[in-house]
Write an enzyme that holds these catalytic residues in place. Structure first.
Site, PDB file in Angstrom:
ATOM      1  N   SER A 140     -25.007  23.732 -28.527  1.00 57.21           N
ATOM      2  CA  SER A 140     -26.282  23.865 -28.320  1.00 57.21           C
ATOM      3  C   SER A 140     -26.527  23.703 -29.136  1.00 57.21           C
ATOM      4  O   SER A 140     -26.240  24.706 -29.948  1.00 57.21           O
ATOM      5  CB  SER A 140     -26.833  24.031 -26.690  1.00 57.21           C
ATOM      6  OG  SER A 140     -27.954  24.364 -26.507  1.00 57.21           O
ATOM      7  N   TYR A 153     -27.287  32.618 -23.489  1.00 63.01           N
ATOM      8  CA  TYR A 153     -26.996  31.257 -23.563  1.00 63.01           C
ATOM      9  C   TYR A 153     -26.474  31.039 -25.118  1.00 63.01           C
ATOM     10  O   TYR A 153     -25.143  30.678 -25.879  1.00 63.01           O
ATOM     11  CB  TYR A 153     -27.936  30.379 -22.875  1.00 63.01           C
ATOM     12  CG  TYR A 153     -27.678  28.402 -23.012  1.00 63.01           C
ATOM     13  CD1 TYR A 153     -26.527  28.099 -22.072  1.00 63.01           C
ATOM     14  CD2 TYR A 153     -28.069  27.657 -23.818  1.00 63.01           C
ATOM     15  CE1 TYR A 153     -26.178  26.945 -22.173  1.00 63.01           C
ATOM     16  CE2 TYR A 153     -28.271  26.303 -23.975  1.00 63.01           C
ATOM     17  CZ  TYR A 153     -26.554  25.808 -23.054  1.00 63.01           C
ATOM     18  OH  TYR A 153     -26.801  24.266 -23.361  1.00 63.01           O
TER      19      TYR A 153
HETATM   20  P1  NAP Z   1     -24.911  19.673 -15.973  1.00 59.98           P
HETATM   21  O1  NAP Z   1     -24.896  18.369 -15.690  1.00 59.98           O
HETATM   22  O2  NAP Z   1     -25.308  21.258 -14.970  1.00 59.98           O
HETATM   23  O3  NAP Z   1     -23.292  19.404 -15.715  1.00 59.98           O
HETATM   24  C1  NAP Z   1     -22.707  20.957 -15.490  1.00 59.98           C
HETATM   25  C2  NAP Z   1     -20.413  20.521 -15.726  1.00 59.98           C
HETATM   26  O4  NAP Z   1     -20.435  21.310 -16.064  1.00 59.98           O
HETATM   27  C3  NAP Z   1     -20.470  19.938 -13.775  1.00 59.98           C
HETATM   28  O5  NAP Z   1     -19.369  19.210 -14.073  1.00 59.98           O
HETATM   29  C4  NAP Z   1     -20.472  21.159 -13.514  1.00 59.98           C
HETATM   30  O6  NAP Z   1     -19.159  21.164 -12.051  1.00 59.98           O
HETATM   31  C5  NAP Z   1     -19.503  21.948 -14.758  1.00 59.98           C
HETATM   32  N1  NAP Z   1     -19.337  23.086 -14.353  1.00 59.98           N
HETATM   33  C6  NAP Z   1     -20.185  24.118 -14.258  1.00 59.98           C
HETATM   34  N2  NAP Z   1     -19.440  25.945 -14.139  1.00 59.98           N
HETATM   35  C7  NAP Z   1     -18.624  25.397 -14.658  1.00 59.98           C
HETATM   36  C8  NAP Z   1     -16.828  25.662 -14.088  1.00 59.98           C
HETATM   37  N3  NAP Z   1     -17.440  27.789 -14.183  1.00 59.98           N
HETATM   38  N4  NAP Z   1     -16.087  25.991 -14.430  1.00 59.98           N
HETATM   39  C9  NAP Z   1     -15.878  23.290 -14.104  1.00 59.98           C
HETATM   40  N5  NAP Z   1     -16.506  23.496 -14.605  1.00 59.98           N
HETATM   41  C10 NAP Z   1     -18.336  24.102 -14.329  1.00 59.98           C
HETATM   42  O7  NAP Z   1     -24.903  20.051 -17.104  1.00 59.98           O
HETATM   43  P2  NAP Z   1     -25.028  18.914 -18.395  1.00 59.98           P
HETATM   44  O8  NAP Z   1     -26.541  19.050 -19.067  1.00 59.98           O
HETATM   45  O9  NAP Z   1     -24.431  17.952 -18.405  1.00 59.98           O
HETATM   46  O10 NAP Z   1     -24.091  20.203 -19.505  1.00 59.98           O
HETATM   47  C11 NAP Z   1     -22.826  19.844 -20.169  1.00 59.98           C
HETATM   48  C12 NAP Z   1     -23.172  20.880 -21.820  1.00 59.98           C
HETATM   49  O11 NAP Z   1     -23.949  20.123 -22.348  1.00 59.98           O
HETATM   50  C13 NAP Z   1     -22.587  22.293 -20.943  1.00 59.98           C
HETATM   51  O12 NAP Z   1     -22.073  23.469 -21.912  1.00 59.98           O
HETATM   52  C14 NAP Z   1     -24.728  22.785 -21.324  1.00 59.98           C
HETATM   53  O13 NAP Z   1     -24.402  24.015 -21.860  1.00 59.98           O
HETATM   54  C15 NAP Z   1     -24.419  21.626 -22.597  1.00 59.98           C
HETATM   55  N6  NAP Z   1     -25.702  21.089 -23.069  1.00 59.98           N
HETATM   56  C16 NAP Z   1     -26.790  20.517 -22.012  1.00 59.98           C
HETATM   57  C17 NAP Z   1     -27.961  20.552 -22.666  1.00 59.98           C
HETATM   58  C18 NAP Z   1     -28.856  19.414 -22.468  1.00 59.98           C
HETATM   59  O14 NAP Z   1     -29.928  19.059 -22.529  1.00 59.98           O
HETATM   60  N7  NAP Z   1     -28.437  18.938 -20.983  1.00 59.98           N
HETATM   61  C19 NAP Z   1     -28.346  20.421 -23.491  1.00 59.98           C
HETATM   62  C20 NAP Z   1     -27.064  21.111 -24.631  1.00 59.98           C
HETATM   63  C21 NAP Z   1     -26.183  21.158 -24.584  1.00 59.98           C
HETATM   64  P3  NAP Z   1     -19.629  21.194 -10.947  1.00 59.98           P
HETATM   65  O15 NAP Z   1     -20.397  19.323 -10.337  1.00 59.98           O
HETATM   66  O16 NAP Z   1     -18.479  21.186  -9.412  1.00 59.98           O
HETATM   67  O17 NAP Z   1     -21.434  22.063 -10.765  1.00 59.98           O
END
Ligand code: NAP
Length: 242
Positions: A140, A153
């Site tokens: 991130s 984080y």
């Molecule tokens: P999201 O929409 O909240 O989805 C999170 C995903 O991670 C879901 O599939 C969830 O599974 C899974 N997950 C969470 N905890 C878990 C665990 N303990 N074991 C296995 N699976 C787990 O998040 P996202 O925005 O797509 O983010 C994906 C990645 O990108 C993350 O690492 C996040 O930190 C990073 N990121 C996101 C952003 C952003 O702006 N969105 C920015 C920077 C970095 P369930 O569906 O079963 O809950």
């Protein structure tokens, strides 16, 4: 059969990476924690586009579950080679540090950082044997720049960045690359509670990014042709920080 394991593949960025990698011909192992309905939707999207995949539910933060479920899958699927690992599963739980509870620190560190170690260590063994692998860690902007309210984080993501650079040096000669993607603000469930109107004014391209835009970069770093890129952090942030 060439396979890609995407952690957190049930929603958001992980789902977009699953469908993208499936379109490139990989059999997709869709990991998720608890949302079976959304994970099945990812699988349906893959199948609708004539791809193949399967669900593998385990908590990436739980060492025993990773060992038993992912380790068990690897042992009983010797014909399926994990050529690609995308460590994408993650959570945020923001709070000013002065008010941060132990659980907020522990859960965010376990899910975003410890998970990298548990999952990658297992998958690495078969990559080392086959002398080929592509590992992409979704970190991130917060891990590069630090963001107020996210000491947990930011620390976790910065930790993964350090591990990415170290592991890249360990396994380069075995045909394995290790890189990180650092998204800024991407439209997913994780950012649904943020004030997009206010925040997008700060972003040079004046919008939040799409999960598909992150998936495009993940597919590039995961491609065989990206073999001379390793230990890098690629920002996908609309110019917010570079
Ligand atoms: P999201 O929409 O909240 O989805 C999170 C995903 O991670 C879901 O599939 C969830 O599974 C899974 N997950 C969470 N905890 C878990 C665990 N303990 N074991 C296995 N699976 C787990 O998040 P996202 O925005 O797509 O983010 C994906 C990645 O990108 C993350 O690492 C996040 O930190 C990073 N990121 C996101 C952003 C952003 O702006 N969105 C920015 C920077 C970095 P369930 O569906 O079963 O809950």
């Amino acid at each position: 059969m060439k396979c890609a394991l995407i952690t957190g593949g049930s929603r958001g960025i992980g789902r977009a990476i699953c469908t993208r990698m499936a379109a490139l011909g990989y059999h997709i192992i869709i990991n998720y924690k608890s949302n079976t309905e959304e994970a099945n939707k990812t699988l349906s999207l893959i199948k609708e586009a004539n791809g193949t995949g399967e669900l593998l539910q385990f908590d990436v933060a739980d060492k025993n579950q990773v060992q038993q479920i992912l380790g068990g899958w690897i042992t009983s699927n010797e014909e399926k080679h994990l050529d690609v690992l995308i460590n994408n599963a993650g959570i945020r739980d923001d709070s000013l540090m002065a008010w941060m509870a132990d659980e907020q620190w522990d859960n965010v560190l376990k899910t975003n950082l410890d998970s990298f170690f548990y999952v990658t260590r297992l998958v690495l063994n078969s990559m080392l044997t086959r002398k080929y692998g592509r590992i992409v860690n979704v970190v991130s902007l917060s891990g590069l720049k630090g963001l107020a309210g996210q000491t947990n984080y930011s620390a976790a993501k910065a930790g993964v960045i350090g591990a990415t650079k170290a592991l890249a040096q360990e396994v380069g000669r075995q045909g394995i690359t290790v890189n990180a993607l650092a998204p800024g603000f991407i439209k997913t469930d994780m950012t649904a509670d943020l004030d997009e109107k206010e925040l997008k004014a700060l972003i040079p391209v004046k919008r939040f990014g799409l999960p598909e835009e992150v998936a495009h970069a993940a597919a590039f770093l995961a491609s065989p042709e990206a073999g001379y890129i390793t230990g890098q952090v690629l920002s996908i942030n609309g110019g917010l920080y570079s």
